[in-house]
Design a protein around this motif. Structure first.
Motif, PDB file in Angstrom:
ATOM      1  N   HIS A 274       6.671 -46.660 -11.449  1.00  0.00           N
ATOM      2  CA  HIS A 274       6.165 -45.308 -11.691  1.00  0.00           C
ATOM      3  C   HIS A 274       4.745 -45.085 -11.185  1.00  0.00           C
ATOM      4  O   HIS A 274       4.124 -44.072 -11.520  1.00  0.00           O
ATOM      5  N   VAL A 275       4.242 -45.997 -10.392  1.00  0.00           N
ATOM      6  CA  VAL A 275       2.914 -45.829  -9.788  1.00  0.00           C
ATOM      7  C   VAL A 275       2.995 -44.762  -8.706  1.00  0.00           C
ATOM      8  O   VAL A 275       3.901 -44.769  -7.869  1.00  0.00           O
ATOM      9  N   THR A 276       2.049 -43.832  -8.726  1.00  0.00           N
ATOM     10  CA  THR A 276       1.984 -42.779  -7.708  1.00  0.00           C
ATOM     11  C   THR A 276       0.541 -42.624  -7.244  1.00  0.00           C
ATOM     12  O   THR A 276      -0.365 -43.318  -7.714  1.00  0.00           O
ATOM     13  N   THR A 277       0.332 -41.688  -6.363  1.00  0.00           N
ATOM     14  CA  THR A 277      -1.024 -41.454  -5.839  1.00  0.00           C
ATOM     15  C   THR A 277      -1.983 -40.935  -6.902  1.00  0.00           C
ATOM     16  O   THR A 277      -3.198 -40.986  -6.699  1.00  0.00           O
ATOM     17  N   VAL A 278      -1.472 -40.438  -8.038  1.00  0.00           N
ATOM     18  CA  VAL A 278      -2.364 -39.946  -9.085  1.00  0.00           C
ATOM     19  C   VAL A 278      -2.614 -40.987 -10.178  1.00  0.00           C
ATOM     20  O   VAL A 278      -3.325 -40.722 -11.143  1.00  0.00           O
ATOM     21  N   THR A 279      -2.046 -42.176 -10.028  1.00  0.00           N
ATOM     22  CA  THR A 279      -2.375 -43.270 -10.939  1.00  0.00           C
ATOM     23  C   THR A 279      -3.855 -43.603 -10.776  1.00  0.00           C
ATOM     24  O   THR A 279      -4.352 -43.691  -9.650  1.00  0.00           O
ATOM     25  N   PRO A 280      -4.590 -43.764 -11.872  1.00  0.00           N
ATOM     26  CA  PRO A 280      -6.036 -44.003 -11.753  1.00  0.00           C
ATOM     27  C   PRO A 280      -6.360 -45.386 -11.182  1.00  0.00           C
ATOM     28  O   PRO A 280      -5.506 -46.284 -11.193  1.00  0.00           O
ATOM     29  N   PRO A 281      -7.576 -45.564 -10.677  1.00  0.00           N
ATOM     30  CA  PRO A 281      -8.012 -46.884 -10.219  1.00  0.00           C
ATOM     31  C   PRO A 281      -7.749 -47.939 -11.292  1.00  0.00           C
ATOM     32  O   PRO A 281      -7.926 -47.672 -12.491  1.00  0.00           O
ATOM     33  N   THR A 282      -7.343 -49.115 -10.845  1.00  0.00           N
ATOM     34  CA  THR A 282      -6.854 -50.127 -11.787  1.00  0.00           C
ATOM     35  C   THR A 282      -7.483 -51.485 -11.497  1.00  0.00           C
ATOM     36  O   THR A 282      -7.652 -51.869 -10.337  1.00  0.00           O
ATOM     37  N   PHE A 283      -7.786 -52.206 -12.580  1.00  0.00           N
ATOM     38  CA  PHE A 283      -8.399 -53.534 -12.534  1.00  0.00           C
ATOM     39  C   PHE A 283      -7.444 -54.496 -13.224  1.00  0.00           C
ATOM     40  O   PHE A 283      -7.036 -54.261 -14.365  1.00  0.00           O
ATOM     41  N   LEU A 284      -7.060 -55.565 -12.538  1.00  0.00           N
ATOM     42  CA  LEU A 284      -6.071 -56.509 -13.045  1.00  0.00           C
ATOM     43  C   LEU A 284      -6.675 -57.889 -13.255  1.00  0.00           C
ATOM     44  O   LEU A 284      -7.472 -58.359 -12.413  1.00  0.00           O
TER      45      LEU A 284
END
Length: 351
Positions: A274-284
């Protein structure tokens, strides 16, 4: 029926903090195969890298900072869904592991010197309990010391009788983000600069919020529910991402979806789909020797974010196991909070 929290009159048994953690004791106490390691907590108002950490035992009681924190109820009246039925607390359950959540809430940890940024913090517990100690109060204290106003979410556990159990944690996360923003002026934070940070199953909730912030999982109650629930950024620490039985944490998946869920439900709550272009910046963050949540969870999230051209940073540590919280004292994974702090400073400043 009120929320039952360990360390309260409902469960007065306390376990004193110890300098070393018995990994077998954790496995017995949790019953879910989560191997927790010792964590460190910064308790001063200085940045984490400069602070002198003190230990917080994952198996110990909830600290005074948790007990004395301001509490914000998520819902006026009964929360969405129904059917809550408290479960017996296992005799070996650590007092800082929260169960039987009838009334979800936020606990507020205020900084001495605010940077006007907020963090919605979501601890782990395989959707079976909530780790209020090192992943709750300990992490909240550490990031408050860096200037963040931290809101720790005590969310409903899907296996405690709730109907539509797969929606319940996301309902609470969406409502929590909206409430934080509705109260931004009172807490002197910028409503646009609120990140979500989650551990393990709490990482699954944070990742679900980042990808399903607009999913209509409950009927609007009031004006708060018109507020955008999308976090400005997401930090996912040894997160459960997929519900695919080949790679998920089995206890987390069963607690969230129930036994033998249909493929459609598995897909609905597999975040990587469900990741899309509007998914916020993410830190893993993940340890490559994690015995409970395979690091492939973070790797597939990294791949999905890159394919959608979402800004992402990932740190895979050689060792650390699972449940290391702010990091093990003698391991490199201790660096992640300072790295996340710097990363957030960059991404929140861009908004």
């Amino acid at each position: 029926m009120q929320t039952i929290e360990p360390g309260s009159a409902n469960n007065p048994t306390l376990v004193h903090a110890r300098p070393e953690i018995d990994r077998r004791a954790v496995l017995v106490a949790t019953g879910v195969g989560l191997a927790l390691s010792q964590s460190s907590v910064a308790r001063s108002a200085t940045p984490l890298a400069a602070a002198t950490p003190s230990p917080m035992n994952p198996l110990g009681p909830l600290p005074p900072s948790w007990i004395n924190a301001e509490v914000i109820p998520l819902w006026a009246g009964a929360p969405p869904e129904g059917g809550f039925a408290p479960r017996p607390v296992p005799p070996a359950s650590p007092p800082g592991f929260i169960r039987n959540v009838a009334a979800p809430n936020l606990r507020v940890f205020r900084p001495r010197d605010s940077n006007r940024h907020g963090i919605l913090l979501i601890p782990s517990g395989a959707y079976t309990f909530i780790v209020g100690t090192h992943e709750g109060a300990g992490t909240a204290e550490a990031f408050a010391a860096m200037g963040y106003t931290v809101f720790v979410l005590t969310y409903r556990l899907p296996g405690e009788g709730w109907s539509h159990r797969w929606n319940v944690p996301l309902q609470d996360a969406q409502r929590a983000m909206r409430l934080i923003r509705a109260n931004a002026a009172r807490f002197a934070i910028d409503e646009a600069q609120v990140a979500a940070l989650g551990y393990s199953a709490g990482g699954h909730i944070a990742a679900s919020l980042a990808t399903a912030f607009a999913e209509p999982v409950y009927a609007a109650r009031d004006a708060v529910d018109a507020i955008d629930a999308r976090p400005a950024a997401a930090g996912l620490i040894y997160p459960v991402i997929t519900m695919d039985a080949r790679l998920t944490n089995p206890q987390s998946a069963t607690s969230l979806l129930g036994e033998n869920p249909p493929a459609s439900l598995v897909a609905m709550r597999s975040v990587e789909l469900h990741v899309t272009t509007v998914t916020p910046p993410t830190f893993l963050v993940h340890a490559l020797d994690d015995p409970a949540v395979p690091p492939e969870n973070s790797l597939m999230m990294l791949s999905a974010l890159r394919a959608a051209h979402v800004p992402v940073e990932a740190h895979f540590f050689e060792t650390g196991g699972h449940g290391f919280g702010l990091g093990s004292p003698a391991a490199t994974n201790r660096a992640w909070p300072a790295l996340f702090h710097k990363w957030l400073d960059i991404h929140l400043a861009q908004r």
